[in-house]
Design a protein around this motif. Structure first.
Motif, PDB file in Angstrom:
ATOM      1  N   VAL A  88       0.868  -1.178   0.000  1.00  0.00           N
ATOM      2  CA  VAL A  88       0.000   0.000   0.000  1.00  0.00           C
ATOM      3  C   VAL A  88       0.902   1.225   0.000  1.00  0.00           C
ATOM      4  CG1 VAL A  88      -1.748   1.323   1.236  1.00  0.00           C
ATOM      5  CG2 VAL A  88      -1.869  -1.172   1.228  1.00  0.00           C
ATOM      6  N   ASP A  89       0.637   2.134  -0.917  1.00  0.00           N
ATOM      7  CA  ASP A  89       1.426   3.355  -0.991  1.00  0.00           C
ATOM      8  C   ASP A  89       1.361   4.112   0.338  1.00  0.00           C
ATOM      9  OD1 ASP A  89       2.821   5.399  -2.858  1.00  0.00           O
ATOM     10  OD2 ASP A  89       1.257   6.569  -1.866  1.00  0.00           O
ATOM     11  N   LYS A  90       2.479   4.683   0.742  1.00  0.00           N
ATOM     12  CA  LYS A  90       2.547   5.349   2.042  1.00  0.00           C
ATOM     13  C   LYS A  90       1.508   6.451   2.161  1.00  0.00           C
ATOM     14  CE  LYS A  90       6.014   6.938   5.348  1.00  0.00           C
ATOM     15  NZ  LYS A  90       7.449   7.246   5.567  1.00  0.00           N
ATOM     16  N   GLN A  91       1.270   7.183   1.074  1.00  0.00           N
ATOM     17  CA  GLN A  91       0.299   8.271   1.103  1.00  0.00           C
ATOM     18  C   GLN A  91      -1.120   7.767   1.338  1.00  0.00           C
ATOM     19  OE1 GLN A  91       0.703  11.582   0.767  1.00  0.00           O
ATOM     20  NE2 GLN A  91       2.873  11.698   0.309  1.00  0.00           N
ATOM     21  N   ALA A  92      -1.369   6.482   1.039  1.00  0.00           N
ATOM     22  CA  ALA A  92      -2.730   5.937   1.128  1.00  0.00           C
ATOM     23  C   ALA A  92      -2.955   5.120   2.393  1.00  0.00           C
ATOM     24  CB  ALA A  92      -3.025   5.074  -0.098  1.00  0.00           C
ATOM     25  N   ARG A  93      -1.971   5.000   3.257  1.00  0.00           N
ATOM     26  CA  ARG A  93      -2.129   4.190   4.467  1.00  0.00           C
ATOM     27  C   ARG A  93      -3.059   4.879   5.448  1.00  0.00           C
ATOM     28  NH1 ARG A  93       4.259   2.339   4.834  1.00  0.00           N
ATOM     29  NH2 ARG A  93       4.182   1.171   2.860  1.00  0.00           N
ATOM     30  N   GLY A  94      -3.866   4.077   6.095  1.00  0.00           N
ATOM     31  CA  GLY A  94      -4.794   4.609   7.077  1.00  0.00           C
ATOM     32  C   GLY A  94      -6.137   5.001   6.513  1.00  0.00           C
ATOM     33  N   ILE A  95      -6.385   4.734   5.207  1.00  0.00           N
ATOM     34  CA  ILE A  95      -7.690   5.087   4.637  1.00  0.00           C
ATOM     35  C   ILE A  95      -8.460   3.853   4.184  1.00  0.00           C
ATOM     36  CG2 ILE A  95      -6.918   7.386   3.942  1.00  0.00           C
ATOM     37  CD1 ILE A  95      -6.770   6.370   1.071  1.00  0.00           C
ATOM     38  N   GLY A  96      -7.985   2.654   4.558  1.00  0.00           N
ATOM     39  CA  GLY A  96      -8.783   1.453   4.354  1.00  0.00           C
ATOM     40  C   GLY A  96      -8.527   0.670   3.085  1.00  0.00           C
ATOM     41  N   ILE A  97      -7.553   1.083   2.253  1.00  0.00           N
ATOM     42  CA  ILE A  97      -7.303   0.357   1.008  1.00  0.00           C
ATOM     43  C   ILE A  97      -6.820  -1.060   1.284  1.00  0.00           C
ATOM     44  CG2 ILE A  97      -5.756   0.249  -1.003  1.00  0.00           C
ATOM     45  CD1 ILE A  97      -6.087   3.225  -1.311  1.00  0.00           C
ATOM     46  N   ALA A  98      -5.988  -1.246   2.308  1.00  0.00           N
ATOM     47  CA  ALA A  98      -5.495  -2.590   2.639  1.00  0.00           C
ATOM     48  C   ALA A  98      -6.654  -3.532   2.952  1.00  0.00           C
ATOM     49  CB  ALA A  98      -4.526  -2.522   3.821  1.00  0.00           C
ATOM     50  N   GLN A  99      -7.616  -3.056   3.734  1.00  0.00           N
ATOM     51  CA  GLN A  99      -8.764  -3.901   4.089  1.00  0.00           C
ATOM     52  C   GLN A  99      -9.616  -4.209   2.864  1.00  0.00           C
ATOM     53  OE1 GLN A  99      -9.418  -5.087   7.427  1.00  0.00           O
ATOM     54  NE2 GLN A  99     -10.673  -6.445   6.160  1.00  0.00           N
ATOM     55  N   GLU A 100      -9.786  -3.235   1.978  1.00  0.00           N
ATOM     56  CA  GLU A 100     -10.575  -3.467   0.773  1.00  0.00           C
ATOM     57  C   GLU A 100      -9.908  -4.498  -0.136  1.00  0.00           C
ATOM     58  OE1 GLU A 100     -12.902   0.341  -0.655  1.00  0.00           O
ATOM     59  OE2 GLU A 100     -10.890   0.908  -0.054  1.00  0.00           O
ATOM     60  N   LEU A 101      -8.587  -4.412  -0.290  1.00  0.00           N
ATOM     61  CA  LEU A 101      -7.866  -5.415  -1.075  1.00  0.00           C
ATOM     62  C   LEU A 101      -8.024  -6.797  -0.454  1.00  0.00           C
ATOM     63  CD1 LEU A 101      -4.614  -3.357  -1.740  1.00  0.00           C
ATOM     64  CD2 LEU A 101      -6.022  -4.370  -3.537  1.00  0.00           C
ATOM     65  N   TRP A 102      -7.853  -6.862   0.868  1.00  0.00           N
ATOM     66  CA  TRP A 102      -7.960  -8.137   1.576  1.00  0.00           C
ATOM     67  C   TRP A 102      -9.351  -8.750   1.399  1.00  0.00           C
ATOM     68  CZ3 TRP A 102      -4.724 -11.501   3.648  1.00  0.00           C
ATOM     69  CH2 TRP A 102      -5.210 -12.463   4.548  1.00  0.00           C
ATOM     70  N   ASP A 103     -10.375  -7.942   1.528  1.00  0.00           N
ATOM     71  CA  ASP A 103     -11.743  -8.450   1.379  1.00  0.00           C
ATOM     72  C   ASP A 103     -11.984  -8.990  -0.032  1.00  0.00           C
ATOM     73  OD1 ASP A 103     -12.272  -7.728   3.978  1.00  0.00           O
ATOM     74  OD2 ASP A 103     -13.258  -5.840   3.476  1.00  0.00           O
TER      75      ASP A 103
END
Length: 369
Positions: free
Chosen positions: A304-319
Protein backbone atom coordinates in the motif's frame (compact mmCIF):
# COMPACT_ATOMS: atom_id res chain seq x y z
CA UNK A 1 9.73 21.56 12.89
CA UNK A 2 11.60 21.08 16.16
CA UNK A 3 9.27 19.43 18.68
CA UNK A 4 9.54 20.33 22.34
CA UNK A 5 10.02 17.50 24.82
CA UNK A 6 6.49 18.00 26.19
CA UNK A 7 4.89 17.79 22.76
CA UNK A 8 6.96 14.76 21.78
CA UNK A 9 6.03 12.97 25.01
CA UNK A 10 2.35 13.52 24.28
CA UNK A 11 2.74 12.35 20.69
CA UNK A 12 4.64 9.28 21.93
CA UNK A 13 1.65 8.44 24.11
CA UNK A 14 -0.59 8.62 21.04
CA UNK A 15 1.39 6.45 18.61
CA UNK A 16 4.70 5.47 17.06
CA UNK A 17 7.16 8.26 16.23
CA UNK A 18 7.57 7.27 12.57
CA UNK A 19 3.80 7.57 12.13
CA UNK A 20 3.19 10.92 13.79
CA UNK A 21 6.35 12.42 12.26
CA UNK A 22 5.18 11.33 8.80
CA UNK A 23 1.70 12.77 9.26
CA UNK A 24 2.97 16.00 10.82
CA UNK A 25 5.35 16.58 7.90
CA UNK A 26 2.56 15.80 5.45
CA UNK A 27 0.06 18.15 7.11
CA UNK A 28 2.55 21.01 7.43
CA UNK A 29 3.36 20.78 3.72
CA UNK A 30 -0.32 21.03 2.75
CA UNK A 31 -1.30 24.29 1.07
CA UNK A 32 -4.92 24.34 2.26
CA UNK A 33 -5.96 27.49 4.20
CA UNK A 34 -6.72 25.31 7.25
CA UNK A 35 -5.44 21.92 8.34
CA UNK A 36 -8.92 20.45 8.86
CA UNK A 37 -12.58 21.18 9.54
CA UNK A 38 -13.76 19.99 12.95
CA UNK A 39 -17.51 19.53 13.32
CA UNK A 40 -18.53 18.79 16.92
CA UNK A 41 -22.14 18.06 17.76
CA UNK A 42 -24.04 19.79 20.56
CA UNK A 43 -23.29 17.10 23.13
CA UNK A 44 -19.54 17.52 22.57
CA UNK A 45 -19.81 21.29 23.01
CA UNK A 46 -21.74 20.79 26.23
CA UNK A 47 -19.89 17.95 28.01
CA UNK A 48 -16.69 17.38 26.01
CA UNK A 49 -15.72 20.98 25.37
CA UNK A 50 -12.64 21.01 27.60
CA UNK A 51 -11.23 17.90 25.91
CA UNK A 52 -11.92 19.35 22.48
CA UNK A 53 -10.24 22.63 23.42
CA UNK A 54 -7.17 20.70 24.63
CA UNK A 55 -6.95 19.04 21.20
CA UNK A 56 -7.32 22.41 19.46
CA UNK A 57 -4.61 23.91 21.63
CA UNK A 58 -2.27 21.01 20.87
CA UNK A 59 -2.81 21.27 17.11
CA UNK A 60 -2.17 24.97 17.36
CA UNK A 61 1.18 24.35 19.08
CA UNK A 62 2.10 22.12 16.14
CA UNK A 63 1.37 25.01 13.75
CA UNK A 64 -1.69 23.17 12.43
CA UNK A 65 -4.70 25.49 12.20
CA UNK A 66 -8.09 23.75 12.31
CA UNK A 67 -11.41 25.49 11.75
CA UNK A 68 -14.24 24.72 14.15
CA UNK A 69 -17.56 24.67 12.28
CA UNK A 70 -20.91 24.99 14.07
CA UNK A 71 -24.15 25.03 12.09
CA UNK A 72 -27.89 24.84 12.57
CA UNK A 73 -30.40 26.50 14.89
CA UNK A 74 -28.35 25.69 18.03
CA UNK A 75 -25.03 26.86 16.58
CA UNK A 76 -24.95 30.16 18.53
CA UNK A 77 -25.57 28.36 21.82
CA UNK A 78 -22.88 25.78 20.97
CA UNK A 79 -20.37 28.52 20.20
CA UNK A 80 -21.18 30.34 23.44
CA UNK A 81 -20.59 27.13 25.42
CA UNK A 82 -17.23 26.48 23.73
CA UNK A 83 -16.04 30.06 24.27
CA UNK A 84 -17.19 29.89 27.91
CA UNK A 85 -14.97 26.83 28.50
CA UNK A 86 -11.95 28.37 26.76
CA UNK A 87 -10.22 29.81 29.82
CA UNK A 88 -6.94 30.59 28.02
CA UNK A 89 -8.55 32.28 25.00
CA UNK A 90 -7.34 29.83 22.36
CA UNK A 91 -10.64 30.26 20.51
CA UNK A 92 -11.22 33.14 18.10
CA UNK A 93 -14.80 34.07 17.21
CA UNK A 94 -14.37 36.24 14.09
CA UNK A 95 -16.88 38.93 13.18
CA UNK A 96 -17.86 36.90 10.15
CA UNK A 97 -21.30 35.97 8.95
CA UNK A 98 -22.14 33.88 5.93
CA UNK A 99 -24.51 35.69 3.54
CA UNK A 100 -28.08 34.49 3.89
CA UNK A 101 -28.84 31.27 2.02
CA UNK A 102 -31.93 32.81 0.41
CA UNK A 103 -30.17 35.92 -0.90
CA UNK A 104 -31.00 35.10 -4.52
CA UNK A 105 -30.82 31.85 -6.45
CA UNK A 106 -29.73 33.02 -9.91
CA UNK A 107 -26.25 32.24 -11.23
CA UNK A 108 -25.00 35.78 -10.64
CA UNK A 109 -26.41 35.85 -7.09
CA UNK A 110 -24.80 32.50 -6.23
CA UNK A 111 -21.45 33.64 -7.69
CA UNK A 112 -21.59 36.91 -5.75
CA UNK A 113 -22.42 35.04 -2.56
CA UNK A 114 -19.47 32.66 -3.03
CA UNK A 115 -17.09 35.57 -3.66
CA UNK A 116 -18.31 37.22 -0.47
CA UNK A 117 -17.95 33.94 1.43
CA UNK A 118 -14.38 33.38 0.21
CA UNK A 119 -13.37 36.92 1.06
CA UNK A 120 -14.89 36.80 4.55
CA UNK A 121 -13.46 33.36 5.32
CA UNK A 122 -10.01 34.31 4.07
CA UNK A 123 -9.92 37.37 6.30
CA UNK A 124 -11.22 35.43 9.33
CA UNK A 125 -8.68 32.61 8.92
CA UNK A 126 -5.79 35.03 8.43
CA UNK A 127 -6.83 37.02 11.51
CA UNK A 128 -7.01 33.80 13.57
CA UNK A 129 -3.54 32.80 12.36
CA UNK A 130 -2.10 36.16 13.38
CA UNK A 131 -3.78 35.90 16.78
CA UNK A 132 -2.51 32.28 17.13
CA UNK A 133 -6.06 31.22 17.88
CA UNK A 134 -8.49 28.71 16.40
CA UNK A 135 -11.33 30.25 14.37
CA UNK A 136 -14.89 29.22 15.23
CA UNK A 137 -17.29 29.78 12.35
CA UNK A 138 -20.99 29.86 13.16
CA UNK A 139 -23.43 29.50 10.28
CA UNK A 140 -26.82 29.38 11.91
CA UNK A 141 -28.60 29.82 8.58
CA UNK A 142 -26.68 27.08 6.76
CA UNK A 143 -27.36 23.38 6.79
CA UNK A 144 -24.24 21.37 7.58
CA UNK A 145 -24.02 19.48 4.29
CA UNK A 146 -24.11 22.64 2.16
CA UNK A 147 -21.57 24.34 4.40
CA UNK A 148 -19.23 21.33 4.23
CA UNK A 149 -19.39 21.12 0.46
CA UNK A 150 -18.31 24.73 0.21
CA UNK A 151 -15.66 24.57 2.94
CA UNK A 152 -14.32 21.22 1.73
CA UNK A 153 -13.44 22.92 -1.56
CA UNK A 154 -12.27 26.27 -0.21
CA UNK A 155 -10.77 25.63 3.24
CA UNK A 156 -9.74 21.99 3.76
CA UNK A 157 -10.69 18.55 2.36
CA UNK A 158 -10.14 16.96 5.81
CA UNK A 159 -13.39 16.82 7.79
CA UNK A 160 -13.69 15.25 11.24
CA UNK A 161 -17.16 14.76 12.72
CA UNK A 162 -16.77 14.75 16.50
CA UNK A 163 -19.30 13.10 18.78
CA UNK A 164 -19.10 11.60 22.26
CA UNK A 165 -19.90 8.09 20.93
CA UNK A 166 -16.88 8.20 18.61
CA UNK A 167 -16.67 5.34 16.08
CA UNK A 168 -19.60 4.25 13.94
CA UNK A 169 -20.74 0.79 15.06
CA UNK A 170 -22.23 -2.17 13.26
CA UNK A 171 -25.32 -4.15 14.23
CA UNK A 172 -23.20 -6.20 16.66
CA UNK A 173 -22.06 -3.02 18.45
CA UNK A 174 -18.53 -3.55 17.08
CA UNK A 175 -16.46 -0.50 16.15
CA UNK A 176 -16.18 0.08 12.39
CA UNK A 177 -12.76 1.33 11.26
CA UNK A 178 -13.80 1.96 7.65
CA UNK A 179 -17.26 2.41 6.25
CA UNK A 180 -17.36 1.83 2.51
CA UNK A 181 -20.31 3.64 0.91
CA UNK A 182 -20.41 1.00 -1.83
CA UNK A 183 -21.22 -1.67 0.75
CA UNK A 184 -24.24 0.19 2.11
CA UNK A 185 -25.76 -1.03 5.38
CA UNK A 186 -24.57 -3.03 8.36
CA UNK A 187 -24.54 -0.07 10.75
CA UNK A 188 -26.68 0.72 13.76
CA UNK A 189 -29.70 2.78 12.73
CA UNK A 190 -28.48 6.00 14.38
CA UNK A 191 -25.03 5.57 12.81
CA UNK A 192 -26.46 4.72 9.40
CA UNK A 193 -28.08 8.17 9.36
CA UNK A 194 -24.69 9.85 9.68
CA UNK A 195 -23.18 7.62 6.98
CA UNK A 196 -26.08 8.40 4.64
CA UNK A 197 -25.70 12.11 5.39
CA UNK A 198 -22.11 12.01 4.07
CA UNK A 199 -22.90 10.13 0.83
CA UNK A 200 -23.74 13.27 -1.22
CA UNK A 201 -20.56 14.93 0.07
CA UNK A 202 -18.39 12.14 -1.34
CA UNK A 203 -20.36 12.04 -4.57
CA UNK A 204 -19.82 15.76 -5.09
CA UNK A 205 -16.20 15.88 -3.86
CA UNK A 206 -14.49 12.47 -3.87
CA UNK A 207 -11.19 13.84 -2.53
CA UNK A 208 -12.75 14.63 0.86
CA UNK A 209 -11.32 12.79 3.86
CA UNK A 210 -14.25 12.14 6.24
CA UNK A 211 -13.92 10.58 9.66
CA UNK A 212 -16.03 10.18 12.80
CA UNK A 213 -14.27 10.23 16.17
CA UNK A 214 -14.64 11.41 19.76
CA UNK A 215 -12.99 14.44 21.39
CA UNK A 216 -10.93 12.03 23.49
CA UNK A 217 -9.51 10.26 20.42
CA UNK A 218 -9.17 13.19 18.02
CA UNK A 219 -5.35 13.36 18.14
CA UNK A 220 -4.94 9.60 17.79
CA UNK A 221 -7.31 9.63 14.82
CA UNK A 222 -5.21 12.34 13.18
CA UNK A 223 -1.67 11.12 13.86
CA UNK A 224 -1.76 7.30 13.59
CA UNK A 225 -2.25 4.91 10.68
CA UNK A 226 -4.82 2.82 12.52
CA UNK A 227 -6.58 5.90 13.85
CA UNK A 228 -9.26 5.96 16.51
CA UNK A 229 -12.45 6.53 14.60
CA UNK A 230 -14.33 5.56 11.46
CA UNK A 231 -13.24 6.70 8.02
CA UNK A 232 -16.17 7.04 5.62
CA UNK A 233 -15.13 6.56 2.01
CA UNK A 234 -16.72 6.07 -1.39
CA UNK A 235 -14.99 2.71 -1.90
CA UNK A 236 -11.93 1.86 -3.96
CA UNK A 237 -11.98 0.45 -7.46
CA UNK A 238 -10.03 -2.83 -7.19
CA UNK A 239 -9.02 -4.42 -10.51
CA UNK A 240 -8.32 -8.15 -10.92
CA UNK A 241 -5.82 -9.61 -13.41
CA UNK A 242 -4.93 -13.25 -14.04
CA UNK A 243 -1.39 -12.63 -15.30
CA UNK A 244 1.26 -9.96 -15.72
CA UNK A 245 0.55 -9.95 -19.46
CA UNK A 246 -3.16 -9.27 -19.17
CA UNK A 247 -4.31 -6.13 -20.93
CA UNK A 248 -4.77 -3.17 -18.61
CA UNK A 249 -2.16 -4.09 -16.00
CA UNK A 250 0.60 -1.45 -16.02
CA UNK A 251 3.68 -3.30 -14.81
CA UNK A 252 5.83 -0.20 -14.49
CA UNK A 253 3.30 1.41 -12.13
CA UNK A 254 2.93 -1.83 -10.17
CA UNK A 255 6.70 -2.21 -9.72
CA UNK A 256 6.97 1.46 -8.71
CA UNK A 257 4.26 0.91 -6.07
CA UNK A 258 6.11 -2.12 -4.68
CA UNK A 259 9.41 -0.22 -4.52
CA UNK A 260 7.96 2.82 -2.74
CA UNK A 261 5.85 0.70 -0.39
CA UNK A 262 8.81 -1.41 0.74
CA UNK A 263 11.10 1.66 0.67
CA UNK A 264 13.76 -0.12 -1.37
CA UNK A 265 14.55 -0.99 -4.95
CA UNK A 266 13.41 -4.44 -6.03
CA UNK A 267 16.45 -6.68 -6.60
CA UNK A 268 14.56 -9.37 -8.53
CA UNK A 269 11.18 -9.12 -10.24
CA UNK A 270 10.87 -12.87 -10.83
CA UNK A 271 7.85 -12.97 -8.54
CA UNK A 272 5.89 -11.23 -11.30
CA UNK A 273 6.22 -14.34 -13.51
CA UNK A 274 5.15 -16.75 -10.74
CA UNK A 275 2.15 -14.70 -9.60
CA UNK A 276 -1.19 -16.06 -10.77
CA UNK A 277 -3.56 -13.45 -9.33
CA UNK A 278 -3.12 -9.65 -9.26
CA UNK A 279 -5.43 -7.38 -7.24
CA UNK A 280 -4.60 -3.74 -7.95
CA UNK A 281 -6.31 -0.54 -6.86
CA UNK A 282 -7.15 1.49 -9.96
CA UNK A 283 -4.78 4.38 -9.11
CA UNK A 284 -2.00 1.95 -8.07
CA UNK A 285 -2.21 2.96 -4.43
CA UNK A 286 -2.32 -0.68 -3.31
CA UNK A 287 -1.89 -4.23 -4.63
CA UNK A 288 -1.87 -7.90 -3.61
CA UNK A 289 -0.11 -10.61 -5.65
CA UNK A 290 -0.84 -14.32 -5.12
CA UNK A 291 0.87 -17.53 -6.24
CA UNK A 292 -1.01 -20.82 -6.66
CA UNK A 293 -0.02 -23.79 -4.47
CA UNK A 294 -1.75 -27.12 -3.77
CA UNK A 295 -2.66 -26.18 -0.20
CA UNK A 296 -3.92 -22.67 -1.11
CA UNK A 297 -2.61 -19.37 -2.41
CA UNK A 298 0.66 -17.89 -1.19
CA UNK A 299 0.43 -14.14 -0.62
CA UNK A 300 3.58 -13.09 -2.44
CA UNK A 301 3.32 -9.30 -2.19
CA UNK A 302 1.04 -6.96 -0.25
CA UNK A 303 1.75 -3.27 -0.81
CA UNK A 304 0.00 0.00 0.00
CA UNK A 305 1.43 3.36 -0.99
CA UNK A 306 2.55 5.35 2.04
CA UNK A 307 0.30 8.27 1.10
CA UNK A 308 -2.73 5.94 1.13
CA UNK A 309 -2.13 4.19 4.47
CA UNK A 310 -4.79 4.61 7.08
CA UNK A 311 -7.69 5.09 4.64
CA UNK A 312 -8.78 1.45 4.35
CA UNK A 313 -7.30 0.36 1.01
CA UNK A 314 -5.49 -2.59 2.64
CA UNK A 315 -8.76 -3.90 4.09
CA UNK A 316 -10.58 -3.47 0.77
CA UNK A 317 -7.87 -5.41 -1.08
CA UNK A 318 -7.96 -8.14 1.58
CA UNK A 319 -11.74 -8.45 1.38
CA UNK A 320 -11.59 -8.77 -2.42
CA UNK A 321 -8.96 -11.53 -2.15
CA UNK A 322 -10.99 -13.53 0.38
CA UNK A 323 -14.01 -13.56 -1.94
CA UNK A 324 -12.08 -15.70 -4.44
CA UNK A 325 -9.37 -17.34 -2.31
CA UNK A 326 -10.50 -18.56 1.12
CA UNK A 327 -7.27 -20.59 1.70
CA UNK A 328 -4.19 -18.37 2.08
CA UNK A 329 -0.79 -18.41 3.69
CA UNK A 330 1.93 -15.77 3.92
CA UNK A 331 5.00 -14.69 5.86
CA UNK A 332 6.21 -11.47 7.43
CA UNK A 333 9.42 -10.41 9.13
CA UNK A 334 9.05 -10.49 12.90
CA UNK A 335 9.77 -6.76 13.26
CA UNK A 336 7.07 -5.79 10.75
CA UNK A 337 4.69 -3.25 12.28
CA UNK A 338 1.78 -4.83 10.34
CA UNK A 339 2.02 -8.12 12.25
CA UNK A 340 -0.61 -7.14 14.78
CA UNK A 341 -3.08 -6.67 11.92
CA UNK A 342 -2.01 -9.97 10.35
CA UNK A 343 -2.63 -11.72 13.66
CA UNK A 344 -6.21 -10.43 13.61
CA UNK A 345 -6.74 -12.02 10.18
CA UNK A 346 -5.14 -15.44 10.52
CA UNK A 347 -6.35 -18.82 11.78
CA UNK A 348 -2.87 -19.60 13.08
CA UNK A 349 0.79 -18.69 12.90
CA UNK A 350 4.23 -20.15 13.42
CA UNK A 351 7.46 -18.39 14.32
CA UNK A 352 10.52 -19.32 12.26
CA UNK A 353 13.03 -16.46 12.79
CA UNK A 354 13.34 -14.05 11.13
CA UNK A 355 9.81 -14.82 9.86
CA UNK A 356 6.31 -15.20 11.18
CA UNK A 357 4.31 -17.61 9.02
CA UNK A 358 0.53 -17.10 8.89
CA UNK A 359 -2.32 -19.12 7.42
CA UNK A 360 -6.05 -18.84 6.98
CA UNK A 361 -8.55 -21.39 5.65
CA UNK A 362 -5.79 -24.00 5.15
CA UNK A 363 -6.64 -27.63 5.89
CA UNK A 364 -4.95 -28.76 9.15
CA UNK A 365 -3.12 -31.61 7.37
CA UNK A 366 -1.46 -29.08 5.03
CA UNK A 367 -0.12 -26.82 7.78
CA UNK A 368 3.25 -28.64 8.28
CA UNK A 369 3.97 -28.39 4.54
Amino acid sequence: MLLSETIRLLLDSIGRSEEYEYYLKRFLSDRSPCFALLCPDEEVCEVGGQTLIFGLRFLQRLDLLPLLLLTGPRAEAMAARIVEQDEDTHIYRPQFRAPLADAGTGASAVMAREVELKSGLSAAIEEARLRRQVPVVVWSDENLRRALLFLGREVSPRIHFIRMAGFLRDNNQEEVLYHNQRDGGGLLAEDRALAEFTAPLLEAESRLHLSVTSPYNLLKEIFTVKGAGTIIKPGSDIRYYRSAEESGLELDRLLALLSTSFAKQLVDDGFIRTAAHFYVERSYRGAILLEEHPMGCYLSKFAVDKQARGIGIAQELWDQVLERHPALFWRSRQDNSVNRWYASLDDGQHRAPPWNIYWRGVEPAAIPE
